[in-house]
Design a protein around this motif. Structure first.
Motif, PDB file in Angstrom:
ATOM      1  N   LEU A 154       0.832  -0.977  -0.025  1.00 25.50           N
ATOM      2  CA  LEU A 154       0.000  -0.093  -0.022  1.00 25.50           C
ATOM      3  C   LEU A 154       0.871   1.248   0.043  1.00 25.50           C
ATOM      4  O   LEU A 154       2.067   1.009   0.154  1.00 25.50           O
ATOM      5  CB  LEU A 154      -0.859  -0.002   0.980  1.00 25.50           C
ATOM      6  CG  LEU A 154      -1.717  -1.345   1.245  1.00 25.50           C
ATOM      7  CD1 LEU A 154      -2.761  -1.231   2.589  1.00 25.50           C
ATOM      8  CD2 LEU A 154      -2.619  -1.434   0.192  1.00 25.50           C
ATOM      9  N   GLU A 157       0.702  -4.601  -7.892  1.00 23.64           N
ATOM     10  CA  GLU A 157       0.469  -3.431  -7.236  1.00 23.64           C
ATOM     11  C   GLU A 157       1.958  -2.785  -6.961  1.00 23.64           C
ATOM     12  O   GLU A 157       2.681  -2.910  -7.659  1.00 23.64           O
ATOM     13  CB  GLU A 157      -0.148  -3.783  -5.787  1.00 23.64           C
ATOM     14  CG  GLU A 157      -1.728  -4.233  -6.072  1.00 23.64           C
ATOM     15  CD  GLU A 157      -2.392  -3.221  -6.437  1.00 23.64           C
ATOM     16  OE1 GLU A 157      -2.049  -1.707  -6.430  1.00 23.64           O
ATOM     17  OE2 GLU A 157      -3.708  -3.381  -6.745  1.00 23.64           O
ATOM     18  N   MET A 204      -7.153  -8.130  -8.205  1.00 23.26           N
ATOM     19  CA  MET A 204      -6.751  -6.874  -7.928  1.00 23.26           C
ATOM     20  C   MET A 204      -7.907  -6.268  -7.320  1.00 23.26           C
ATOM     21  O   MET A 204      -9.275  -6.619  -7.784  1.00 23.26           O
ATOM     22  CB  MET A 204      -6.195  -6.080  -8.993  1.00 23.26           C
ATOM     23  CG  MET A 204      -4.949  -6.517  -9.599  1.00 23.26           C
ATOM     24  SD  MET A 204      -4.337  -6.017 -11.122  1.00 23.26           S
ATOM     25  CE  MET A 204      -4.127  -3.959 -10.753  1.00 23.26           C
ATOM     26  N   GLU A 205      -7.755  -5.061  -6.331  1.00 24.93           N
ATOM     27  CA  GLU A 205      -9.016  -4.148  -6.068  1.00 24.93           C
ATOM     28  C   GLU A 205      -8.998  -3.275  -7.367  1.00 24.93           C
ATOM     29  O   GLU A 205      -8.161  -2.518  -7.393  1.00 24.93           O
ATOM     30  CB  GLU A 205      -8.645  -3.545  -4.732  1.00 24.93           C
ATOM     31  CG  GLU A 205      -9.822  -2.574  -4.302  1.00 24.93           C
ATOM     32  CD  GLU A 205     -10.965  -3.305  -4.426  1.00 24.93           C
ATOM     33  OE1 GLU A 205     -11.752  -2.875  -5.076  1.00 24.93           O
ATOM     34  OE2 GLU A 205     -11.460  -4.041  -3.267  1.00 24.93           O
ATOM     35  N   LYS A 254     -12.332   2.099  -7.673  1.00 28.47           N
ATOM     36  CA  LYS A 254     -11.484   3.230  -7.409  1.00 28.47           C
ATOM     37  C   LYS A 254     -11.557   3.816  -6.094  1.00 28.47           C
ATOM     38  O   LYS A 254     -10.715   4.374  -5.237  1.00 28.47           O
ATOM     39  CB  LYS A 254     -11.841   4.469  -8.358  1.00 28.47           C
ATOM     40  CG  LYS A 254     -11.379   4.377  -9.771  1.00 28.47           C
ATOM     41  CD  LYS A 254     -11.832   5.196 -10.816  1.00 28.47           C
ATOM     42  CE  LYS A 254     -11.138   5.238 -12.085  1.00 28.47           C
ATOM     43  NZ  LYS A 254     -11.594   6.292 -12.756  1.00 28.47           N
ATOM     44  N   ARG A 264     -12.958   2.208  -3.524  1.00 31.49           N
ATOM     45  CA  ARG A 264     -12.081   1.318  -2.331  1.00 31.49           C
ATOM     46  C   ARG A 264     -10.674   1.154  -2.608  1.00 31.49           C
ATOM     47  O   ARG A 264     -10.010   1.240  -1.395  1.00 31.49           O
ATOM     48  CB  ARG A 264     -12.718  -0.360  -2.480  1.00 31.49           C
ATOM     49  CG  ARG A 264     -14.058  -0.661  -2.034  1.00 31.49           C
ATOM     50  CD  ARG A 264     -14.208  -1.903  -2.001  1.00 31.49           C
ATOM     51  NE  ARG A 264     -14.422  -2.643  -3.386  1.00 31.49           N
ATOM     52  CZ  ARG A 264     -15.407  -2.906  -4.200  1.00 31.49           C
ATOM     53  NH1 ARG A 264     -16.652  -2.213  -3.594  1.00 31.49           N
ATOM     54  NH2 ARG A 264     -15.621  -3.381  -5.080  1.00 31.49           N
ATOM     55  N   ARG A 265     -10.300   1.581  -3.593  1.00 32.99           N
ATOM     56  CA  ARG A 265      -8.609   1.919  -3.758  1.00 32.99           C
ATOM     57  C   ARG A 265      -8.123   2.981  -2.913  1.00 32.99           C
ATOM     58  O   ARG A 265      -7.159   2.938  -2.320  1.00 32.99           O
ATOM     59  CB  ARG A 265      -7.985   1.742  -5.072  1.00 32.99           C
ATOM     60  CG  ARG A 265      -8.237   0.482  -5.842  1.00 32.99           C
ATOM     61  CD  ARG A 265      -7.791   0.439  -7.369  1.00 32.99           C
ATOM     62  NE  ARG A 265      -6.135   1.060  -7.106  1.00 32.99           N
ATOM     63  CZ  ARG A 265      -5.327   0.223  -7.218  1.00 32.99           C
ATOM     64  NH1 ARG A 265      -5.718  -1.238  -7.078  1.00 32.99           N
ATOM     65  NH2 ARG A 265      -3.912   0.329  -7.151  1.00 32.99           N
ATOM     66  N   TRP A 266      -9.033   3.970  -2.899  1.00 35.08           N
ATOM     67  CA  TRP A 266      -8.746   5.241  -2.125  1.00 35.08           C
ATOM     68  C   TRP A 266      -8.622   5.111  -0.686  1.00 35.08           C
ATOM     69  O   TRP A 266      -7.874   5.400   0.159  1.00 35.08           O
ATOM     70  CB  TRP A 266      -9.358   6.474  -2.651  1.00 35.08           C
ATOM     71  CG  TRP A 266      -9.417   7.638  -1.872  1.00 35.08           C
ATOM     72  CD1 TRP A 266      -8.128   8.590  -2.082  1.00 35.08           C
ATOM     73  CD2 TRP A 266     -10.162   8.000  -0.638  1.00 35.08           C
ATOM     74  NE1 TRP A 266      -8.280   9.568  -1.289  1.00 35.08           N
ATOM     75  CE2 TRP A 266      -9.570   9.382  -0.448  1.00 35.08           C
ATOM     76  CE3 TRP A 266     -11.130   7.505  -0.236  1.00 35.08           C
ATOM     77  CZ2 TRP A 266     -10.085  10.195   0.590  1.00 35.08           C
ATOM     78  CZ3 TRP A 266     -11.670   8.488   1.117  1.00 35.08           C
ATOM     79  CH2 TRP A 266     -11.022   9.555   1.376  1.00 35.08           C
ATOM     80  N   TYR A 314      -4.384   2.307  -1.416  1.00 31.22           N
ATOM     81  CA  TYR A 314      -3.522   1.609  -2.751  1.00 31.22           C
ATOM     82  C   TYR A 314      -2.808   2.718  -3.333  1.00 31.22           C
ATOM     83  O   TYR A 314      -3.324   3.900  -3.416  1.00 31.22           O
ATOM     84  CB  TYR A 314      -4.566   0.926  -3.593  1.00 31.22           C
ATOM     85  CG  TYR A 314      -5.223  -0.418  -3.045  1.00 31.22           C
ATOM     86  CD1 TYR A 314      -4.329  -1.490  -3.380  1.00 31.22           C
ATOM     87  CD2 TYR A 314      -6.076  -0.593  -2.159  1.00 31.22           C
ATOM     88  CE1 TYR A 314      -4.965  -3.073  -2.829  1.00 31.22           C
ATOM     89  CE2 TYR A 314      -6.679  -1.724  -1.728  1.00 31.22           C
ATOM     90  CZ  TYR A 314      -6.052  -2.912  -2.093  1.00 31.22           C
ATOM     91  OH  TYR A 314      -6.547  -3.979  -1.646  1.00 31.22           O
ATOM     92  N   LYS A 334      -1.372   5.081  -6.339  1.00 32.63           N
ATOM     93  CA  LYS A 334      -1.725   5.475  -7.703  1.00 32.63           C
ATOM     94  C   LYS A 334      -0.541   5.068  -8.542  1.00 32.63           C
ATOM     95  O   LYS A 334      -0.767   4.594  -9.699  1.00 32.63           O
ATOM     96  CB  LYS A 334      -1.814   6.928  -7.624  1.00 32.63           C
ATOM     97  CG  LYS A 334      -3.322   7.139  -6.866  1.00 32.63           C
ATOM     98  CD  LYS A 334      -3.875   8.712  -7.119  1.00 32.63           C
ATOM     99  CE  LYS A 334      -4.884   9.321  -6.378  1.00 32.63           C
ATOM    100  NZ  LYS A 334      -5.294  10.585  -6.471  1.00 32.63           N
ATOM    101  N   LYS A 384       2.649   2.934  -9.209  1.00 30.79           N
ATOM    102  CA  LYS A 384       3.089   1.609  -8.503  1.00 30.79           C
ATOM    103  C   LYS A 384       4.560   1.513  -8.926  1.00 30.79           C
ATOM    104  O   LYS A 384       5.334   0.611  -8.407  1.00 30.79           O
ATOM    105  CB  LYS A 384       2.285   0.582  -9.149  1.00 30.79           C
ATOM    106  CG  LYS A 384       0.701   0.788  -8.900  1.00 30.79           C
ATOM    107  CD  LYS A 384       0.081  -0.596  -9.596  1.00 30.79           C
ATOM    108  CE  LYS A 384      -1.425  -0.448  -9.428  1.00 30.79           C
ATOM    109  NZ  LYS A 384      -2.081  -1.458 -10.039  1.00 30.79           N
TER     110      LYS A 384
END
Length: 426
Positions: free
Chosen positions: A214, A241, A302-303, A306, A308-310, A314, A316, A318
């Protein structure tokens, strides 16, 4: 993972356990004690009812009356890791502790043990397992926990392989493992830094590290982690990721950490980022012979949402940037470069490796990996050269201006040799 887990009905679990008990008893009843050695006695069962105790009697009797070279327990739970709550894990751990305490004779003879979904209330219970199971050669923990996330100090005279996946033991110190040859440590998403360290592991040859990094995760310095080892194989998996390994420049410390490294596998590198950073592996590992890379985004694992990623922090961005401080660097031992999910945008990176690796014999470039779980998604367009004409053109482009004897192979996954598949399909 987005796929749904299925819980096995309890009556089926009971029937399966009973079948294991009966099968074990029947097989052993047909053998005369002392006449033949049992090469492998492997038993898998669910923590449910009193059946594990029955299994203990059958296995304990076998160990007492027969010569058993290898004995294995795989202890399962009615829920899989994706379904388990902490309450479930505590309940399963209580059941396992009860089973363990009345089965010390069986555990003392085990050579392999696989455990899942256990949250131990006693902070030193893992140590109790190691002390009791003196003959263990293989130990696997999956989704296990200890109260207060204590530091787990692992010491064992016989253990040769250790796998810790998705566990919360606090820091894991492999303190004294004189026969350890392979270890796997997967997922430290709850920790800022990699909670793993190596002490006395003189025979350690293969290390696998896997994590979904993360945005707040610290980068891992391999020179610090591996300085007390003589690792020959290194497998780093990034799960599509953020790259979590810190590229480093060659120093005396790095040279010592990687002086025996022969095989490196960089797995599930996220797509669309510069690969120059991977060259640091060549610079710090002068004895490297085989270099594997898989560059892919794998939506089914992958998640993708958008929001849930925020919320989950996670990253932006990588990728990682790195520039070699050494001009005209040359590597003299690399003989194979293997890239999975190759696209035309990677041509410059292949040229970079070909230019540095003066004794490179073969470059294997595989097309995009087909995934059964991703079939419902619209397939990504590929720039992998499919026609003979396109491949000839790309080979010329890769070799242009470079003195290299390397043969460039464009292959599908169906054409993959077994030794490549064993590492790429890990």
């Amino acid at each position: 993972m987005n796929s749904a887990a299925v819980q096995v009905p309890k009556n089926i679990l009971t029937r399966r356990n009973l079948a294991v008990v009966e099968a074990t008893k029947n097989i052993l009843a047909r053998r005369n004690p002392g006449e033949h050695t049992i090469r492998l006695l492997s038993t898998g069962f669910y923590l449910r009812d009193d059946v594990p105790i029955s299994i203990r009697h059958a296995v304990g009797s076998a160990m007492a009356t027969h010569k058993v070279e290898q004995a294995e327990f795989t202890v399962l739970t009615e829920k899989d890791p994706m379904q388990c709550t902490l309450r479930d894990m505590v309940k399963y751990a209580v059941q396992f502790v009860s089973f363990f305490n009345v089965c010390l004779d069986a555990f003392s003879g085990l050579t392999r043990l696989c455990l899942e979904n256990l949250a131990f209330a006693e902070s030193d219970f893992v140590s109790n397992i190691l002390v009791t199971s003196k003959n263990l050669k293989y130990l696997c923990f999956c989704n296990c926990d200890t109260e207060s996330q204590i530091t787990l100090q692992v010491e064992h005279a016989q253990l040769s392989e250790l796998s810790i996946e998705d566990c919360c033991f606090g820091k894991v110190e492999l303190k004294w493992l004189p026969r350890l040859t392979r270890t796997k440590f997967a997922y430290w998403m709850s920790y800022k830094d990699l909670p793993l360290s190596f002490g006395h592991v003189p025979l350690l040859e293969a290390v696998t590290l896997i994590n979904v990094a993360l945005s707040w995760h610290e980068m891992v310095k391999l020179s610090t982690l591996l300085v007390n080892t003589s690792v020959r194989e290194l497998h780093l998996r990034f799960e599509c990721e953020k790259i979590w390994v810190q590229p480093e420049c060659l120093t005396k410390r790095m040279g010592y950490a990687f002086h025996r490294l022969r095989i490196v596998n960089l797995d599930s590198i996220p797509e669309g980022y510069d690969l120059t950073w991977t060259m640091f592996i060549l610079e710090v590992a002068p004895s490297l012979e085989e270099f594997y890379m898989m560059v892919m985004d794998h939506p089914c694992e992958m998640e993708m949402n958008k929001k849930r990623r925020w919320r989950g922090s996670y990253s932006k961005k990588k990728g990682v940037e790195w520039e070699s401080p050494t001009s005209n660097f040359k590597h003299h031992h690399l003989t194979k470069l293997i890239i999975s999910c190759f696209e035309s945008c990677m041509v410059s990176h292949v040229r970079r490796v070909m230019k540095a690796a003066v004794n490179l014999n073969d470059v294997y470039l595989y097309g995009r990996l087909a995934c059964m779980e991703c079939q419902h998604l619209e397939p990504k367009p590929t720039t992998f050269p499919l026609s003979k004409k396109h491949r000839v053109s790309m080979r010329k482009l890769m070799a242009q201006g470079i003195e290299s004897r390397a043969r460039i192979h464009f292959l599908s996954y169906a054409e993959m040799p077994a030794d490549h598949a064993a590492r790429i399909m890990y």
